[in-house]
Design a protein around this motif. Structure first.
Motif, PDB file in Angstrom:
ATOM      1  N   GLY A 209       0.725  -1.025   0.024  1.00  0.00           N
ATOM      2  CA  GLY A 209       0.095  -0.099   0.065  1.00  0.00           C
ATOM      3  C   GLY A 209       0.980   1.214  -0.146  1.00  0.00           C
ATOM      4  N   ASN A 210       0.265   2.422  -0.221  1.00  0.00           N
ATOM      5  CA  ASN A 210       0.716   3.672  -0.022  1.00  0.00           C
ATOM      6  C   ASN A 210       1.112   4.096   1.465  1.00  0.00           C
ATOM      7  OD1 ASN A 210       0.662   3.697  -2.821  1.00  0.00           O
ATOM      8  ND2 ASN A 210      -1.222   4.474  -2.931  1.00  0.00           N
ATOM      9  N   LEU A 211       0.655   3.857   2.432  1.00  0.00           N
ATOM     10  CA  LEU A 211       0.845   4.169   3.681  1.00  0.00           C
ATOM     11  C   LEU A 211       2.183   3.332   4.306  1.00  0.00           C
ATOM     12  CD1 LEU A 211      -2.567   4.337   5.177  1.00  0.00           C
ATOM     13  CD2 LEU A 211      -1.249   6.259   4.675  1.00  0.00           C
ATOM     14  N   TYR A 212       3.084   4.112   4.736  1.00  0.00           N
ATOM     15  CA  TYR A 212       4.511   3.415   5.325  1.00  0.00           C
ATOM     16  C   TYR A 212       4.096   2.608   6.413  1.00  0.00           C
ATOM     17  CZ  TYR A 212       8.984   2.988   7.054  1.00  0.00           C
ATOM     18  OH  TYR A 212      10.326   2.512   7.309  1.00  0.00           O
ATOM     19  N   ALA A 213       4.512   1.370   6.302  1.00  0.00           N
ATOM     20  CA  ALA A 213       4.669   0.573   7.303  1.00  0.00           C
ATOM     21  C   ALA A 213       3.205  -0.010   7.588  1.00  0.00           C
ATOM     22  CB  ALA A 213       5.082   1.261   8.879  1.00  0.00           C
ATOM     23  N   PHE A 214       2.402  -0.143   6.791  1.00  0.00           N
ATOM     24  CA  PHE A 214       1.000  -0.638   6.771  1.00  0.00           C
ATOM     25  C   PHE A 214       0.947  -1.646   5.652  1.00  0.00           C
ATOM     26  CE2 PHE A 214       0.616   3.087   9.219  1.00  0.00           C
ATOM     27  CZ  PHE A 214      -0.611   2.389  10.363  1.00  0.00           C
ATOM     28  N   VAL A 215       0.210  -2.827   5.992  1.00  0.00           N
ATOM     29  CA  VAL A 215      -0.426  -3.748   4.996  1.00  0.00           C
ATOM     30  C   VAL A 215      -1.668  -3.319   4.659  1.00  0.00           C
ATOM     31  CG1 VAL A 215      -0.679  -6.241   4.588  1.00  0.00           C
ATOM     32  CG2 VAL A 215       1.303  -5.505   5.741  1.00  0.00           C
ATOM     33  N   GLU A 216      -1.853  -3.227   3.367  1.00  0.00           N
ATOM     34  CA  GLU A 216      -3.245  -2.934   2.692  1.00  0.00           C
ATOM     35  C   GLU A 216      -4.037  -4.254   2.412  1.00  0.00           C
ATOM     36  OE1 GLU A 216      -5.320  -0.474  -1.129  1.00  0.00           O
ATOM     37  OE2 GLU A 216      -3.142  -0.181  -0.404  1.00  0.00           O
ATOM     38  N   ILE A 217      -5.229  -4.504   3.201  1.00  0.00           N
ATOM     39  CA  ILE A 217      -5.943  -5.671   2.668  1.00  0.00           C
ATOM     40  C   ILE A 217      -7.436  -5.153   2.082  1.00  0.00           C
ATOM     41  CG2 ILE A 217      -7.291  -7.626   3.744  1.00  0.00           C
ATOM     42  CD1 ILE A 217      -5.182  -7.442   6.061  1.00  0.00           C
ATOM     43  N   ALA A 218      -7.667  -5.731   0.718  1.00  0.00           N
ATOM     44  CA  ALA A 218      -8.942  -5.148   0.219  1.00  0.00           C
ATOM     45  C   ALA A 218      -9.604  -6.620  -0.319  1.00  0.00           C
ATOM     46  CB  ALA A 218      -8.501  -4.317  -0.927  1.00  0.00           C
ATOM     47  N   ASP A 219     -10.961  -6.373  -0.575  1.00  0.00           N
ATOM     48  CA  ASP A 219     -11.715  -7.239  -1.077  1.00  0.00           C
ATOM     49  C   ASP A 219     -11.741  -8.801  -0.199  1.00  0.00           C
ATOM     50  OD1 ASP A 219     -13.601  -8.708  -2.720  1.00  0.00           O
ATOM     51  OD2 ASP A 219     -12.108  -8.974  -4.521  1.00  0.00           O
ATOM     52  N   ILE A 220     -12.134  -8.320   1.014  1.00  0.00           N
ATOM     53  CA  ILE A 220     -12.196  -9.204   2.153  1.00  0.00           C
ATOM     54  C   ILE A 220     -13.390 -10.511   1.864  1.00  0.00           C
ATOM     55  CG2 ILE A 220     -12.515  -9.792   4.466  1.00  0.00           C
ATOM     56  CD1 ILE A 220     -11.314  -6.948   5.102  1.00  0.00           C
ATOM     57  N   ILE A 221     -13.132 -11.563   1.994  1.00  0.00           N
ATOM     58  CA  ILE A 221     -13.981 -12.640   1.717  1.00  0.00           C
ATOM     59  C   ILE A 221     -14.474 -13.238   3.024  1.00  0.00           C
ATOM     60  CG2 ILE A 221     -14.147 -15.095   0.656  1.00  0.00           C
ATOM     61  CD1 ILE A 221     -11.430 -14.369  -0.686  1.00  0.00           C
ATOM     62  N   PHE A 222     -15.739 -13.465   3.108  1.00  0.00           N
ATOM     63  CA  PHE A 222     -16.523 -13.902   4.039  1.00  0.00           C
ATOM     64  C   PHE A 222     -17.393 -15.224   3.619  1.00  0.00           C
ATOM     65  CE2 PHE A 222     -16.015  -9.728   5.611  1.00  0.00           C
ATOM     66  CZ  PHE A 222     -15.583 -10.100   6.753  1.00  0.00           C
ATOM     67  N   GLY A 223     -17.519 -16.225   4.412  1.00  0.00           N
ATOM     68  CA  GLY A 223     -18.224 -17.491   3.722  1.00  0.00           C
ATOM     69  C   GLY A 223     -19.820 -17.162   3.731  1.00  0.00           C
ATOM     70  N   GLU A 224     -20.288 -17.968   2.876  1.00  0.00           N
ATOM     71  CA  GLU A 224     -21.779 -17.824   2.603  1.00  0.00           C
ATOM     72  C   GLU A 224     -22.793 -18.071   3.811  1.00  0.00           C
ATOM     73  OE1 GLU A 224     -22.926 -16.633  -0.529  1.00  0.00           O
ATOM     74  OE2 GLU A 224     -20.761 -16.629  -0.913  1.00  0.00           O
ATOM     75  N   ARG A 225     -24.045 -17.604   3.774  1.00  0.00           N
ATOM     76  CA  ARG A 225     -24.729 -18.040   4.890  1.00  0.00           C
ATOM     77  C   ARG A 225     -25.546 -18.833   4.772  1.00  0.00           C
ATOM     78  NH1 ARG A 225     -26.064 -12.872   8.427  1.00  0.00           N
ATOM     79  NH2 ARG A 225     -24.320 -11.783   8.277  1.00  0.00           N
ATOM     80  N   THR A 226     -25.234 -19.963   3.736  1.00  0.00           N
ATOM     81  CA  THR A 226     -26.351 -21.112   3.527  1.00  0.00           C
ATOM     82  C   THR A 226     -26.406 -22.011   4.834  1.00  0.00           C
ATOM     83  OG1 THR A 226     -24.638 -22.080   2.375  1.00  0.00           O
ATOM     84  CG2 THR A 226     -26.095 -20.850   1.029  1.00  0.00           C
ATOM     85  N   ASN A 227     -25.042 -22.224   5.551  1.00  0.00           N
ATOM     86  CA  ASN A 227     -24.942 -23.163   6.515  1.00  0.00           C
ATOM     87  C   ASN A 227     -26.070 -22.707   7.758  1.00  0.00           C
ATOM     88  OD1 ASN A 227     -22.981 -24.105   4.933  1.00  0.00           O
ATOM     89  ND2 ASN A 227     -21.565 -23.190   6.288  1.00  0.00           N
ATOM     90  N   LEU A 228     -26.456 -23.756   8.508  1.00  0.00           N
ATOM     91  CA  LEU A 228     -27.081 -23.619   9.624  1.00  0.00           C
ATOM     92  C   LEU A 228     -26.368 -23.174  10.820  1.00  0.00           C
ATOM     93  CD1 LEU A 228     -29.820 -26.656   9.153  1.00  0.00           C
ATOM     94  CD2 LEU A 228     -30.096 -24.225   8.793  1.00  0.00           C
TER      95      LEU A 228
END
Length: 114
Positions: free
Chosen positions: A32-51
């Motif tokens: 990323g552009n901010l010094y000393a930071f890791v940029e995380i984008a497009d975070i994945i979450f599981g589907e809500r089909t499970n009970l």
């Protein structure tokens, strides 16, 4: 014929936050552009089909569900892996154990000015 979609890379990112180990899955991880930071984008979450509902994943969805990009201090990052498929995002208690095969980078000691 329709064009074949390119398979997106999946990363598993583990970082420390308030004494807990967060584990997220994302399609984009960079310095990323901010010094000393890791940029995380497009975070994945599981589907809500499970009970079954995992409370730690629900907490992560509440915290990061509306986030486009998050910037994590580099010293908080424990590990970043490229994986074949996503797992369940979770929050674990961070505990120091011996015998781990991954350890954090040493940080210089902080010396306050007198």
């Amino acid at each position: 014929m329709p064009a074949k979609k390119a398979k997106k890379t999946i990363y598993k990112v583990q970082f420390l936050n308030n004494g807990q180990l967060y584990e997220l899955y994302a399609h984009e991880v960079s310095q990323g552009n901010l010094y000393a930071f890791v940029e995380i984008a497009d975070i994945i979450f599981g589907e809500r089909t499970n009970l079954l509902v995992d409370p730690s994943e629900e907490k992560l969805k509440a915290e990061f569900g509306q986030v486009n990009r998050t910037f994590i201090p580099i010293q908080a990052v424990v590990r970043i892996d490229e994986v074949k498929k996503e797992g369940t995002a979770k929050i674990l208690d961070a505990k120091v154990t011996t015998g781990d095969n991954v350890s954090s980078f040493p940080a210089p000691p902080f010396k306050p000015k007198s």
